[in-house]
Scaffold this active site. Structure first.
Site, PDB file in Angstrom:
ATOM      1  N   GLU A  24      18.103 -11.575  56.727  1.00 29.04           N
ATOM      2  CA  GLU A  24      18.092 -12.999  57.069  1.00 29.04           C
ATOM      3  C   GLU A  24      19.029 -13.766  56.146  1.00 29.04           C
ATOM      4  OE1 GLU A  24      14.125 -14.646  57.082  1.00 29.04           O
ATOM      5  OE2 GLU A  24      14.824 -16.601  57.815  1.00 29.04           O
ATOM      6  N   ASN A 170      11.571 -17.012  66.875  1.00 27.89           N
ATOM      7  CA  ASN A 170      10.863 -16.366  65.764  1.00 27.89           C
ATOM      8  C   ASN A 170       9.708 -17.248  65.320  1.00 27.89           C
ATOM      9  OD1 ASN A 170      10.725 -14.582  63.171  1.00 27.89           O
ATOM     10  ND2 ASN A 170      10.906 -16.682  62.390  1.00 27.89           N
ATOM     11  N   GLU A 171       8.556 -16.671  65.152  1.00 28.72           N
ATOM     12  CA  GLU A 171       7.377 -17.401  64.649  1.00 28.72           C
ATOM     13  C   GLU A 171       7.308 -18.794  65.268  1.00 28.72           C
ATOM     14  OE1 GLU A 171       6.908 -17.076  60.343  1.00 28.72           O
ATOM     15  OE2 GLU A 171       6.626 -14.919  60.527  1.00 28.72           O
ATOM     16  N   TYR A 237       2.473  -9.229  57.098  1.00 24.10           N
ATOM     17  CA  TYR A 237       2.857  -8.948  55.710  1.00 24.10           C
ATOM     18  C   TYR A 237       1.637  -8.491  54.920  1.00 24.10           C
ATOM     19  CZ  TYR A 237       7.494 -11.001  56.364  1.00 24.10           C
ATOM     20  OH  TYR A 237       8.781 -11.236  56.778  1.00 24.10           O
ATOM     21  N   GLU A 293       8.581  -7.926  61.465  1.00 22.95           N
ATOM     22  CA  GLU A 293       8.521  -8.344  60.052  1.00 22.95           C
ATOM     23  C   GLU A 293       7.282  -7.730  59.433  1.00 22.95           C
ATOM     24  OE1 GLU A 293       9.229 -12.442  58.943  1.00 22.95           O
ATOM     25  OE2 GLU A 293      10.649 -12.702  60.591  1.00 22.95           O
ATOM     26  N   GLN A 342      12.820  -7.361  53.392  1.00 26.39           N
ATOM     27  CA  GLN A 342      14.093  -7.398  54.075  1.00 26.39           C
ATOM     28  C   GLN A 342      15.023  -6.396  53.408  1.00 26.39           C
ATOM     29  OE1 GLN A 342      15.708 -11.329  54.718  1.00 26.39           O
ATOM     30  NE2 GLN A 342      13.773 -12.152  55.483  1.00 26.39           N
TER      31      GLN A 342
HETATM   32  O1  AHR Z   1      10.836 -12.771  55.821  1.00 26.00           O
HETATM   33  C1  AHR Z   1      10.643 -14.053  55.333  1.00 26.00           C
HETATM   34  C2  AHR Z   1      10.063 -15.011  56.349  1.00 26.00           C
HETATM   35  O2  AHR Z   1       8.769 -14.629  56.676  1.00 26.00           O
HETATM   36  C3  AHR Z   1      10.755 -15.064  57.694  1.00 26.00           C
HETATM   37  O3  AHR Z   1      11.843 -15.912  57.700  1.00 26.00           O
HETATM   38  C4  AHR Z   1       9.690 -15.617  58.578  1.00 26.00           C
HETATM   39  O4  AHR Z   1       9.850 -15.222  59.917  1.00 26.00           O
HETATM   40  C5  AHR Z   1       8.407 -15.119  57.949  1.00 26.00           C
HETATM   41  O5  AHR Z   1       7.479 -16.129  57.794  1.00 26.00           O
END
Ligand code: AHR
Length: 486
Positions: A24, A170-171, A237, A293, A342
């Site tokens: 990103e 995205n999101e 995450y 992600e 990432q």
């Molecule tokens: O990876 C960091 C961020 O985490 C990304 O930009 C977003 O999609 C997520 O909240």
């Protein structure tokens, strides 16, 4: 511990895309980490040679770009043409720094070509228009005579690029527009119509899916979008405790280590939750789940920009990556892609850079060691492992996965225990000529590679004895190993 390997029973393919990456416009991921313009860092067309050469070893199958949250603030036209005339912008999501747009569409495809990775582009639904998205796809993929295709040619690219994977936002429940599930689902339907197929292969459209265990979002998408998407995404995450108490990346206690292992295992129940919903609406399994992600998210390193999400990477990260990759293997019927967050300098990165220096992280090493699983057929294995009881969670002490490709068997194992090693005997149902082992371990759970000591955590050869009908090895405490049987 005894493991029985039954190579006669193939149980479905592990999509290679599960080993995908994400880059990103965030902190020093693109600028400085991958792409350099000034200074003496050796590069080819701006791409750092050291970073590209290291990443090539991973055989990265797919790379997601330009975000993340950045995607819904990104206007592709700002990133084409002469660099000096590209407008700059403020990267409002990530530290409020100036984005000069020097890394844009052409540079991204160049990066993918250098890496040998397939591109996965995420479009802008939150602040972009339908026309903007449709035009971007035509610019990139149309081979005929059109003003957009000709503009691409004028900018230096004659042939259309091959683009299979395209994300529609995205999101969108958060940074991508704060939308309600129903609103996004309708928007998805509209945007998706205009993403035309100009190339030989249809574009694989990925709808912006749920966060973690948001079952309502998934259910709504499945109801309203149905088969108008090839896949829906999932973001999940891992934190040491939770979003508010992420913990430190390289400074943690044994409790923090096991908390992270327990939270890594949550990937299993989160995927199972969304699969159950998808199975109800799509019993034939036509719509994939793409975990685009995932990874460990800890507090930023002291003294770094809080908006840059820069964190160290220790043995703990390596262990949790193996656990989660095994969970993706387990859910291979739905999970067809995953992109760790990432690739460089952000969150659970493969490589870290500082000026002209670069280090490989423990997570890099397990991705390299496990690459034999990509597109492998899962093999039946049975084993009984002890479980580690921690804060109400049950963590398997040892996790194992086996697959076969082109006659070679890849067996990955990890032992998360901080206390004890494990003697392993694998019984085989056919003869192999050779068994080669590699192990990643280190004396301390907080061990990591730094710019001053870049080789603290490195894989070593593992003693493996093959006697025709079985393989024996000792898995050290807190270790990840890969055995290749030929
Ligand atoms: O990876 C960091 C961020 O985490 C990304 O930009 C977003 O999609 C997520 O909240």
């Amino acid at each position: 511990m005894k493991i029985t390997l039954n190579t006669a029973e193939k149980q479905g393919k592990i999509s290679k895309y599960i080993y995908g990456q994400f880059a990103e416009h965030l902190g020093r991921c693109i600028y400085g980490g991958i792409y350099v313009e000034d200074g003496d860092i050796p590069n080819v067309n701006g791409m750092r040679c050291d970073v590209i050469n290291a990443l090539k070893e991973l055989h990265i199958p797919v790379l997601r770009w330009p975000g993340g949250c950045f995607a819904d603030d990104y206007h592709w036209r700002d990133g084409i043409g002469e660099k000096e005339s590209r407008p700059y912008m403020v990267n409002t999501n990530w530290g409020g720094v100036v984005e000069n747009n020097h890394f844009g569409t052409h540079e991204f495809f160049e990066l993918c070509e250098q890496l040998g990775a397939e591109p996965y582009i995420c479009g802008n639904v939150g602040s972009g228009t339908v026309r903007e998205m449709r035009d971007w796809v035509e610019y990139m993929t149309f081979g005929g005579d059109s003003p957009l295709a000709n503009e691409r040619r004028k900018n230096g690219r004659e042939e259309p690029w091959k683009l299979k994977f395209f994300g529609v936002g995205n999101e969108n429940w958060g940074c991508g527009g704060n939308m309600r599930a129903e609103y996004y689902a309708d928007e998805y339907r509209r945007y998706a119509v205009f993403i035309r197929d100009y190339g030989d292969e249809p574009i694989y459209k990925i709808a912006g899916g749920p966060n973690e265990d948001d079952a309502y979002w998934t259910e709504t998408l499945m109801k309203i979008i149905g088969d108008k998407a090839a896949a829906i995404s999932l973001h999940n995450y891992t934190y040491e405790t939770d979003w508010k108490n992420k913990g430190r990346a390289a400074d943690f206690t044994e409790k923090g280590y096991y908390d992270t292992m327990a939270n890594s295992m949550r990937m299993d129940s989160v995927i199972a939750l969304h699969k159950e919903i998808m199975d109800r609406y799509d019993p034939e399994g036509k719509i994939d789940l793409v975990v685009d992600e995932w990874g460990n998210w800890f507090d930023v390193e002291a003294g770094t920009n809080p908006g840059f999400l820069y964190q160290q990477n220790t043995m703990r990260d390596a262990m949790s990556a193996v656990l989660i990759l095994h969970i993706f293997h387990k859910h291979r019927d739905r999970v067809k892609m995953a992109n760790i967050a990432q690739m460089v300098n952000v969150l659970q990165a493969m490589v870290l850079t500082e000026g002209e220096k670069m280090v490989l992280t423990p997570t890099y090493h397990v991705f390299r060691m496990m690459k034999g699983h990509m597109d492998g057929e899962v093999l039946d294995i049975s084993y009984d492992t002890e479980t580690i009881e921690h804060g109400g969670a049950k963590i398997p002490k040892v996790s194992v996965s086996a697959s076969e490709k082109d006659g070679e068997v890849t067996l990955s194992l990890c032992n998360v225990s901080l206390e004890d090693g494990e003697d392993i005997e694998i019984s085989l149902d056919r003869r192999f000529k050779e068994a080669v082992g590699e192990v990643l371990t280190s004396p301390s759970m907080t061990d990591c590679n730094t710019f001053d000591a870049p080789s603290t955590v490195e894989p070593k050869a593992l003693d493996v004895s093959l006697d025709g009908e079985s393989v024996k090895l000792t898995l050290p405490k807190m270790s990840a190993a890969v055995i290749t049987l030929k």
